[in-house]
Design an enzyme around this catalytic site. Structure first.
Site, PDB file in Angstrom:
ATOM      1  N   GLU A 250     -37.406 -37.455  -7.492  1.00 12.07           N
ATOM      2  CA  GLU A 250     -38.033 -38.735  -7.190  1.00 12.07           C
ATOM      3  C   GLU A 250     -39.406 -38.477  -6.623  1.00 12.07           C
ATOM      4  O   GLU A 250     -39.588 -37.480  -5.905  1.00 12.07           O
ATOM      5  CB  GLU A 250     -37.196 -39.392  -6.093  1.00 12.07           C
ATOM      6  CG  GLU A 250     -36.697 -40.758  -6.403  1.00 12.07           C
ATOM      7  CD  GLU A 250     -35.656 -41.158  -5.376  1.00 12.07           C
ATOM      8  OE1 GLU A 250     -34.564 -41.555  -5.767  1.00 12.07           O
ATOM      9  OE2 GLU A 250     -35.933 -41.062  -4.172  1.00 12.07           O
ATOM     10  N   LYS A 252     -42.214 -38.273  -4.099  1.00  8.61           N
ATOM     11  CA  LYS A 252     -42.220 -38.279  -2.639  1.00  8.61           C
ATOM     12  C   LYS A 252     -43.510 -38.963  -2.211  1.00  8.61           C
ATOM     13  O   LYS A 252     -44.585 -38.366  -2.227  1.00  8.61           O
ATOM     14  CB  LYS A 252     -42.146 -36.844  -2.090  1.00  8.61           C
ATOM     15  CG  LYS A 252     -42.066 -36.804  -0.593  1.00  8.61           C
ATOM     16  CD  LYS A 252     -41.954 -35.380  -0.090  1.00  8.61           C
ATOM     17  CE  LYS A 252     -41.685 -35.326   1.391  1.00  8.61           C
ATOM     18  NZ  LYS A 252     -42.590 -36.162   2.185  1.00  8.61           N
ATOM     19  N   ARG A 257     -42.022 -44.240   6.424  1.00  4.24           N
ATOM     20  CA  ARG A 257     -40.642 -44.608   6.093  1.00  4.24           C
ATOM     21  C   ARG A 257     -40.277 -45.904   6.809  1.00  4.24           C
ATOM     22  O   ARG A 257     -40.530 -46.041   7.999  1.00  4.24           O
ATOM     23  CB  ARG A 257     -39.709 -43.490   6.536  1.00  4.24           C
ATOM     24  CG  ARG A 257     -38.268 -43.671   6.119  1.00  4.24           C
ATOM     25  CD  ARG A 257     -37.494 -42.428   6.478  1.00  4.24           C
ATOM     26  NE  ARG A 257     -36.155 -42.445   5.939  1.00  4.24           N
ATOM     27  CZ  ARG A 257     -35.443 -41.342   5.698  1.00  4.24           C
ATOM     28  NH1 ARG A 257     -35.948 -40.172   5.951  1.00  4.24           N
ATOM     29  NH2 ARG A 257     -34.216 -41.420   5.222  1.00  4.24           N
ATOM     30  N   GLU A 302     -40.495 -46.282   1.218  1.00  3.82           N
ATOM     31  CA  GLU A 302     -41.718 -45.711   1.773  1.00  3.82           C
ATOM     32  C   GLU A 302     -42.794 -46.777   1.601  1.00  3.82           C
ATOM     33  O   GLU A 302     -42.939 -47.354   0.516  1.00  3.82           O
ATOM     34  CB  GLU A 302     -42.070 -44.419   1.019  1.00  3.82           C
ATOM     35  CG  GLU A 302     -43.118 -43.583   1.676  1.00  3.82           C
ATOM     36  CD  GLU A 302     -42.615 -42.699   2.832  1.00  3.82           C
ATOM     37  OE1 GLU A 302     -41.451 -42.793   3.240  1.00  3.82           O
ATOM     38  OE2 GLU A 302     -43.436 -41.908   3.333  1.00  3.82           O
ATOM     39  N   PHE A 342     -36.093 -46.352  -2.005  1.00  2.76           N
ATOM     40  CA  PHE A 342     -35.386 -45.179  -2.512  1.00  2.76           C
ATOM     41  C   PHE A 342     -33.906 -45.125  -2.156  1.00  2.76           C
ATOM     42  O   PHE A 342     -33.184 -44.282  -2.647  1.00  2.76           O
ATOM     43  CB  PHE A 342     -36.096 -43.877  -2.129  1.00  2.76           C
ATOM     44  CG  PHE A 342     -36.304 -43.670  -0.656  1.00  2.76           C
ATOM     45  CD1 PHE A 342     -35.282 -43.214   0.145  1.00  2.76           C
ATOM     46  CD2 PHE A 342     -37.556 -43.935  -0.066  1.00  2.76           C
ATOM     47  CE1 PHE A 342     -35.478 -43.000   1.502  1.00  2.76           C
ATOM     48  CE2 PHE A 342     -37.747 -43.729   1.293  1.00  2.76           C
ATOM     49  CZ  PHE A 342     -36.710 -43.256   2.081  1.00  2.76           C
ATOM     50  N   LYS A 425     -36.874 -31.271  -0.205  1.00  2.23           N
ATOM     51  CA  LYS A 425     -38.254 -31.676  -0.501  1.00  2.23           C
ATOM     52  C   LYS A 425     -39.032 -30.531  -1.128  1.00  2.23           C
ATOM     53  O   LYS A 425     -38.823 -29.365  -0.786  1.00  2.23           O
ATOM     54  CB  LYS A 425     -38.940 -32.230   0.743  1.00  2.23           C
ATOM     55  CG  LYS A 425     -38.870 -31.366   1.960  1.00  2.23           C
ATOM     56  CD  LYS A 425     -39.257 -32.176   3.204  1.00  2.23           C
ATOM     57  CE  LYS A 425     -39.098 -31.351   4.461  1.00  2.23           C
ATOM     58  NZ  LYS A 425     -39.171 -32.101   5.688  1.00  2.23           N
TER      59      LYS A 425
HETATM   60  P1  ATP Z   1     -38.666 -34.877   8.095  1.00  2.00           P
HETATM   61  O1  ATP Z   1     -38.546 -36.350   7.941  1.00  2.00           O
HETATM   62  O2  ATP Z   1     -37.963 -34.131   7.018  1.00  2.00           O
HETATM   63  O3  ATP Z   1     -38.438 -34.374   9.477  1.00  2.00           O
HETATM   64  P2  ATP Z   1     -41.351 -35.406   7.736  1.00  2.00           P
HETATM   65  O4  ATP Z   1     -41.240 -36.666   8.474  1.00  2.00           O
HETATM   66  O5  ATP Z   1     -42.527 -34.540   7.954  1.00  2.00           O
HETATM   67  O6  ATP Z   1     -40.119 -34.490   7.904  1.00  2.00           O
HETATM   68  P3  ATP Z   1     -41.356 -34.935   5.070  1.00  2.00           P
HETATM   69  O7  ATP Z   1     -41.000 -33.537   5.320  1.00  2.00           O
HETATM   70  O8  ATP Z   1     -42.713 -35.155   4.572  1.00  2.00           O
HETATM   71  O9  ATP Z   1     -41.216 -35.820   6.283  1.00  2.00           O
HETATM   72  O10 ATP Z   1     -40.250 -35.562   4.072  1.00  2.00           O
HETATM   73  C1  ATP Z   1     -39.316 -36.573   4.327  1.00  2.00           C
HETATM   74  C2  ATP Z   1     -39.935 -37.973   4.249  1.00  2.00           C
HETATM   75  O11 ATP Z   1     -40.421 -38.270   2.933  1.00  2.00           O
HETATM   76  C3  ATP Z   1     -38.931 -39.090   4.463  1.00  2.00           C
HETATM   77  O12 ATP Z   1     -38.668 -39.276   5.824  1.00  2.00           O
HETATM   78  C4  ATP Z   1     -39.605 -40.289   3.812  1.00  2.00           C
HETATM   79  O13 ATP Z   1     -40.426 -40.936   4.755  1.00  2.00           O
HETATM   80  C5  ATP Z   1     -40.524 -39.687   2.768  1.00  2.00           C
HETATM   81  N1  ATP Z   1     -40.210 -40.047   1.376  1.00  2.00           N
HETATM   82  C6  ATP Z   1     -41.138 -40.358   0.446  1.00  2.00           C
HETATM   83  N2  ATP Z   1     -40.588 -40.606  -0.751  1.00  2.00           N
HETATM   84  C7  ATP Z   1     -39.250 -40.462  -0.595  1.00  2.00           C
HETATM   85  C8  ATP Z   1     -38.135 -40.577  -1.472  1.00  2.00           C
HETATM   86  N3  ATP Z   1     -38.289 -40.881  -2.745  1.00  2.00           N
HETATM   87  N4  ATP Z   1     -36.907 -40.341  -0.959  1.00  2.00           N
HETATM   88  C9  ATP Z   1     -36.730 -40.010   0.345  1.00  2.00           C
HETATM   89  N5  ATP Z   1     -37.757 -39.890   1.223  1.00  2.00           N
HETATM   90  C10 ATP Z   1     -38.990 -40.108   0.767  1.00  2.00           C
END
Ligand code: ATP
Length: 588
Positions: A250, A252, A257, A302, A342, A425
């Site tokens: 999917e 990202k 969020r 998101e 999502f 991720k």
């Molecule tokens: P984490 O939430 O894993 O501690 P982080 O806040 O830095 O780390 P990322 O590592 O960048 O976030 O990755 C997770 C985040 O990606 C999710 O919390 C969500 O906000 C975002 N995201 C974007 N697209 C999606 C998707 N398709 N499915 C799930 N999450 C998504």
């Protein structure tokens, strides 16, 4: 129940570093607490009065707490400040200074937990003009009735420095032992917590009604669910291997969020930290009212800044402009957003968190009336690394951060509150020579020179170590800041300035200015190296060596959606170091 009982337990908890002992002390405390007070104890032990999503914070600034201490102790400001320089902890200073108090208050009364809770609650809810003075006076009153030891913990509680090192999971375990019938009952209690995010409420139901009632707790609209988090892997091959050759990929999206809760015409939005952020996004609230065709729903999306004319996604930084209390209408027009949904967690009374991902997605498609502003995340099922890599490049080209790769198995439930291997991720940064971005906590700063005179030249940044509940320095960063950032950081950080190094910060470096750990920034580095001067994972891999991030650069992303405890952990930095070594080996 006397507050002295809690203060005594806190003292014992502080004196041990062993988790098992800590749990035992907590179990004892909970067992000796009258049922109606258990929830209060649970909140207080975590330095709170309510669950985070209630948005009610005790917090008062250190300066104000000092004033209250002066009033309650009758000591001079200079005496208190000198002592604070030595102890580095206002709580300890309060204990010392109150023990020296000359006059015993005539009418000092025994503090009860109920009275402390009510007083702190009153302080938290005091707003408007004169609120600061009122809070100070009320708190000074509380301190006057407190013993030196009680004062130590009261001060730490109100300044957000209780730092008992008791994680949510320890409280859950203690509850399981004290009231659930044994350690093995932790799982259903934890599940209840993950779906309602309210430790006090779970505790209350457990002590009053028993484990069976906890097991029956349901997902409810307007009680945020703790978010599911993703693991990370550096290559499509690694990812596909983990998923046995097939997964859902999917886009990202690079935004914020949002967990949206809808019931009829009522909509609430919660952030990743589970704060209620509805007031920041009135346009999203309206959108959801119109485009979600279910009476009740909880879904995750998101929220991304977009260019309405071209439909293109805009960088994350533009969303920053939506984080404001005033001028929201104007910002909505200037910085429009789109939602990319999502996951669906609940619909019309039905909890979907235990359903496999494919079912949740199918219902999500039924429930959303998609339009340009509300769409379902672009996705695809892949079973080769070529397909995964191609889709990744497409995602990057369209302005995304990378891909979220998700398990498609029957067991692909929504793991509320957990970081697991059902989601992985895959971001661009892993592909370059550079290491992944890190989210680091600002703990200190160095004065700037030349163009940066009068502002900060560089910031001292730290990772979080959950085992020790400490922030450990890992780099000094002065690159990547625009002039605007420099001004903004200087004024924004003023609120968090403290007199000396924070007691939860481990640092060998002497910063010019110290901050309470609060602000989280995203930083990209070139490499993780062993370091004799940074405290991150000190002695973990090699004696007298910690880990540093070389050539750090601020990416422009203020991680206002993260608590300092959500920052990159010291352990993650070690993992990055080890991945780096592996990569070097495989390139040889
Ligand atoms: P984490 O939430 O894993 O501690 P982080 O806040 O830095 O780390 P990322 O590592 O960048 O976030 O990755 C997770 C985040 O990606 C999710 O919390 C969500 O906000 C975002 N995201 C974007 N697209 C999606 C998707 N398709 N499915 C799930 N999450 C998504």
């Amino acid at each position: 129940m006397n507050y002295a009982v809690i203060a005594d337990a806190y003292g014992k908890i502080e004196a041990t570093t062993k988790r098992l002992e800590m749990t035992d002390i907590l179990v004892n405390l909970l067992k000796n607490t009258p049922k109606e007070v258990v929830a209060k104890i649970v909140y207080l032990t975590q330095g709170k009065l309510y669950p985070d999503f209630a948005g009610i914070e005790i917090g008062i600034a250190e300066k104000l707490a000092i004033k209250a201490l002066i009033r309650a102790s009758g000591r001079k400001e200079s005496e208190i400040l000198t002592d604070l320089q030595t102890t580095g902890d206002l709580g300890q200073t309060a204990e010392i200074q109150l023990a020296k108090k000359k006059q015993v208050t005539f009418f000092s009364k025994t503090l009860t937990v109920e009275h402390v809770y009510e007083t702190l609650d009153k302080m938290a809810k005091t707003t408007g003009s004169g609120a600061v003075d009122t809070k100070m006076a009320v708190f000074a009153g509380l301190l006057s009735d407190a013993s030196p030891k009680e004062a130590k913990y009261l001060i730490r509680t109100v300044t957000g420095n209780l730092r008992l090192g008791i994680a949510d999971m320890t409280v859950l375990e203690a509850l399981a032992i004290a009231y659930g019938g044994g350690k093995e009952t932790r799982e259903p209690i934890e599940r209840a917590y993950n779906i309602c995010s309210d430790l006090g409420r779970v505790a209350d139901i457990l002590v009053r009604e028993g484990l069976e009632s906890v097991k029956k707790m349901q997902v409810m609209v307007f009680e945020p669910i703790r978010p599911m988090l993703a693991e990370r892997l550096p290559s499509p091959e690694d990812i596909l291997e983990k998923f046995n050759g097939k997964c859902l990929v999917e886009y990202k999206y690079d935004g914020e969020r949002i967990q949206a809760h809808k019931q009829g015409n009522n909509v609430s939005l919660y952030s990743r930290r589970l704060e209620n952020i509805s007031s920041q996004y009135p346009d999203v609230v309206e959108l959801i009212k119109k485009q979600v065709n279910a009476h009740e729903a909880i879904f995750e999306a998101e929220c991304v800044a977009v260019d309405m004319e071209t439909g293109d996604m805009r960088p994350f930084q533009e969303l920053m402009h939506r984080r404001r209390k005033y001028g929201i209408e104007n910002a909505i027009e200037k910085y429009p957003i789109s939602l990319f949904a999502f996951d669906l967690l609940f619909v019309n009374g039905k909890d979907l968190t235990r359903e496999p991902l494919t079912n949740r997605r199918a219902i999500l498609e039924d429930v959303l009336n998609q339009n340009i502003q509300l769409q379902i995340a672009t996705q695809k099922t892949v079973n080769s690394s070529k397909e995964l890599e191609d889709f990744f490049e497409q995602a990057i080209e369209e302005g995304c951060e990378g891909l979220m790769c998700k398990a498609l198995t029957k067991g692909s439930v929504y793991q509320a509150g957990n970081r697991g291997w059902l989601w992985i991720k895959y971001k661009r940064d892993y592909k370059s020579e550079m290491i992944d971005t890190c989210d680091l906590v600002v703990v200190g700063a160095f004065h700037g020179r030349g163009k940066r005179a009068g502002a900060y030249g560089a910031l001292l940044l730290a990772t979080y170590n959950p085992e020790k509940d400490m922030f450990e320095t890992t780099t000094k960063c002065g690159t990547g800041f625009t002039e605007k950032d420099i001004d903004y950081l200087h004024s924004m950080l003023q609120k968090h300035v403290i007199v000396c190094r924070h007691s939860r910060v481990l640092s060998m470096m002497e910063a010019d200015v110290w901050f309470e750990p609060f602000v989280v920034l995203e930083v990209l580095g070139a490499e993780v190296t062993l370091s004799p001067i940074h405290m991150c994972s000190m002695d973990v891999v090699r004696k007298s060596s910690g880990f540093a991030i070389r050539f750090p650069r601020f990416t422009g992303k203020y991680r206002t959606d993260k608590n300092p405890q959500d920052a990159t952990t010291s352990k993650e930095i070690v993992e990055m170091y080890q991945n780096q070594l592996k990569q070097i080996q495989s390139n040889k």
